[in-house]
Design a protein around this motif. Structure first.
Motif, mmCIF file in Angstrom:
data_model
loop_
_atom_site.group_PDB
_atom_site.id
_atom_site.type_symbol
_atom_site.label_atom_id
_atom_site.label_comp_id
_atom_site.label_asym_id
_atom_site.label_seq_id
_atom_site.Cartn_x
_atom_site.Cartn_y
_atom_site.Cartn_z
ATOM 1 N N ARG A 24 2.291 27.760 25.082
ATOM 2 C CA ARG A 24 3.359 27.156 25.881
ATOM 3 C C ARG A 24 3.107 25.672 26.121
ATOM 4 N NH1 ARG A 24 2.773 31.141 30.261
ATOM 5 N NH2 ARG A 24 3.767 29.671 31.668
ATOM 6 N N MET A 25 1.838 25.279 26.230
ATOM 7 C CA MET A 25 1.532 23.861 26.399
ATOM 8 C C MET A 25 1.942 23.079 25.167
ATOM 9 S SD MET A 25 -2.068 24.422 28.240
ATOM 10 C CE MET A 25 -2.760 22.794 28.085
ATOM 11 N N ALA A 26 1.736 23.673 24.001
ATOM 12 C CA ALA A 26 2.151 23.012 22.768
ATOM 13 C C ALA A 26 3.683 22.879 22.760
ATOM 14 C CB ALA A 26 1.659 23.796 21.559
ATOM 15 N N TYR B 22 -0.830 16.708 33.067
ATOM 16 C CA TYR B 22 -1.083 17.689 34.124
ATOM 17 C C TYR B 22 0.198 17.994 34.895
ATOM 18 C CZ TYR B 22 -3.520 19.510 38.299
ATOM 19 O OH TYR B 22 -3.957 20.258 39.348
ATOM 20 N N GLN B 23 0.947 16.934 35.183
ATOM 21 C CA GLN B 23 2.222 17.071 35.884
ATOM 22 C C GLN B 23 3.203 17.911 35.043
ATOM 23 O OE1 GLN B 23 1.955 15.350 38.744
ATOM 24 N NE2 GLN B 23 3.824 16.191 39.575
ATOM 25 N N LEU B 24 3.226 17.590 33.734
ATOM 26 C CA LEU B 24 4.115 18.295 32.796
ATOM 27 C C LEU B 24 3.742 19.781 32.721
ATOM 28 C CD1 LEU B 24 6.386 17.397 30.872
ATOM 29 C CD2 LEU B 24 4.648 16.935 29.137
ATOM 30 N N ALA B 28 6.119 22.863 33.475
ATOM 31 C CA ALA B 28 6.384 23.857 32.435
ATOM 32 C C ALA B 28 5.915 25.248 32.857
ATOM 33 C CB ALA B 28 5.696 23.443 31.134
ATOM 34 N N GLY B 29 5.338 25.354 34.034
ATOM 35 C CA GLY B 29 4.930 26.673 34.528
ATOM 36 C C GLY B 29 3.682 27.220 33.861
#
Lengths: 202, 202
Positions: A24-26, B22-24, B28-29
């Motif tokens: 999900r980070m990607a 980090y904020q993103l 993005a959960g």
């Protein structure tokens, strides 16, 4: 983790990511698509910079693999494989079934073998990644050891690594146990001057 | 990071995140909403679990700060502050200007002082976080040391840490240098001795 400071040592605990979070980070753009990173036991690790000899060996090996396998298996080069709920490494090669589910990352059950080309990364490949591949039940894992000009074939995976290792040096070759018609000549993948016996396919 | 294995140690490099990443990730959960994490020098660290004594101290301190400051300044409890491109820790208490830009996390320039309540985290707070707060130019940082029942006021930030530390114990109090009307009584914030406070409202 222990952080050493001038005065003392402090114990802290890093956040560990799951393979799902990593994915999900990607997708959320947190991880640069070009970043050379892997998820190893829940930690996002920067991969070693690869040098010219590593690149060259990957290119030569790709020729050997695709040349011999043709369309019997798919060769993925420096792609992610999902080996555990907290592990998404990027081996130099993953050879998988051609009909694996391409909507997901390949998994150990799809995999015939993985290859790590090891230059500066030799210690990590051998002591960290190989045990993970064995623990994930990847049936065959190879290390192409550039500093010592030899290749190693590790088979019979178990929780802590592999039970059996076969080694070959210049002028020698080793066959795969999972893809019986695949045979790797050390001279070919390292670009050594070919001798008559090691030259294949001609 | 050094990974110790049976045979040797292996050097690997962790991926470091920026405060924007980090904020993103938060948006993005990626993290569980109740996850207790902070960004320290590009690494996502699990915060120490907080016990009953720590929680109680935060509650007492919050009561005392808001009572004295009223609407002079905003008191944040366990909220992130952006101290660097790779740092977004969560101090236990943070006092900022009312006019700070509420579309972003508060920054050192908005900050009068912050407080870390230290129970199990004392060494981490003192050797890792305080030097980072000083380097970021936060004018005043306090540590409430639950174990020794003392409070410390650190002032005169320098790149390597705070130049001046003043401490106080039971029955003593210390004034803030950045908010002149604010005075912290050790007994009140640490709840010492229990008998005097617990009966005060009756």
């Amino acid at each position: 983790m222990a952080v050493a400071t001038r005065e003392t040592t402090v114990e802290i605990k890093r956040h560990r990511f799951t393979a799902d979070e990593y994915q999900r980070m990607a997708e959320a753009g947190v991880l640069d698509p070009d970043a050379r990173i892997e998820l190893i036991q829940g930690e996002i690790v920067e991969m070693f910079a690869i040098g010219a000899s590593h690149v060259g060996c990957v290119g030569l090996t790709n020729w050997v693999l695709t040349g011999q396998l043709e369309r019997r298996a798919m060769v993925l080069v420096q792609c992610a494989i999902r080996i555990a709920s907290d592990g998404v490494p990027q081996p130099d090669f993953v050879v998988v079934r051609g009909d694996y589910d391409r909507t997901k990352l390949p998994t150990p059950t799809d995999t015939f073998l993985v290859i790590e080309v090891s230059d500066s990364s030799l210690a990590i490949d051998r002591r960290v990644k190989l045990p993970l591949y064995g623990g994930a039940n990847i049936r065959e894992a190879w290390i192409f050891d550039i500093p010592h000009t030899r290749i190693e074939r590790h088979t019979e995976p178990h929780a802590g690594g592999y039970r059996t290792t076969a080694v070959a040096g210049p002028g020698e070759r080793l066959a795969s146990t999972t893809l019986p018609d695949l045979s790797i000549a050390v001279d070919e993948v390292f670009g050594l001057p070919l001798t008559g016996s090691s030259r294949s396919g001609q | 990071m050094v990974v110790a294995t049976r045979e040797t140690t292996v050097e690997i490099t962790r991926h470091r995140f920026t405060a924007d990443d980090y904020q993103l990730m938060g948006e993005a959960g990626i993290f569980h909403p109740n996850a207790r994490v902070e960004l320290i020098e590009g690494e996502i660290i699990e915060m120490f679990p907080i016990g009953a004594g720590h929680i109680g101290c935060i509650g007492l301190t919050n009561m005392e700060l808001t009572r004295q400051l009223q609407t002079q300044a905003i008191v944040f409890v366990q909220c992130p502050i952006r101290i660097a491109d790779d740092g977004e820790p969560q101090p236990d208490l943070l006092i900022v200007r009312k006019e700070y830009d509420r579309t972003m996390p508060p920054t050192p320039a908005d900050t009068f002082l912050l407080i870390e309540v230290s129970e199990n985290s004392l060494r981490f707070d003192r050797t890792i976080k305080l030097p980072l707060y000083a380097a970021a130019g936060i004018p005043e940082s306090w540590i409430f040391d639950m174990k020794t029942a003392r409070i410390e006021r650190h002032t005169e930030p320098r790149p390597g840490g705070y130049a001046t530390i003043k401490s106080a114990g039971a029955r003593e109090e210390l004034a803030s240098t950045t908010l002149p009307g604010l005075t912290i009584s050790v007994d009140e914030v640490l709840g010492l001795p229990p008998t005097t406070l617990s009966r005060s409202g009756q």
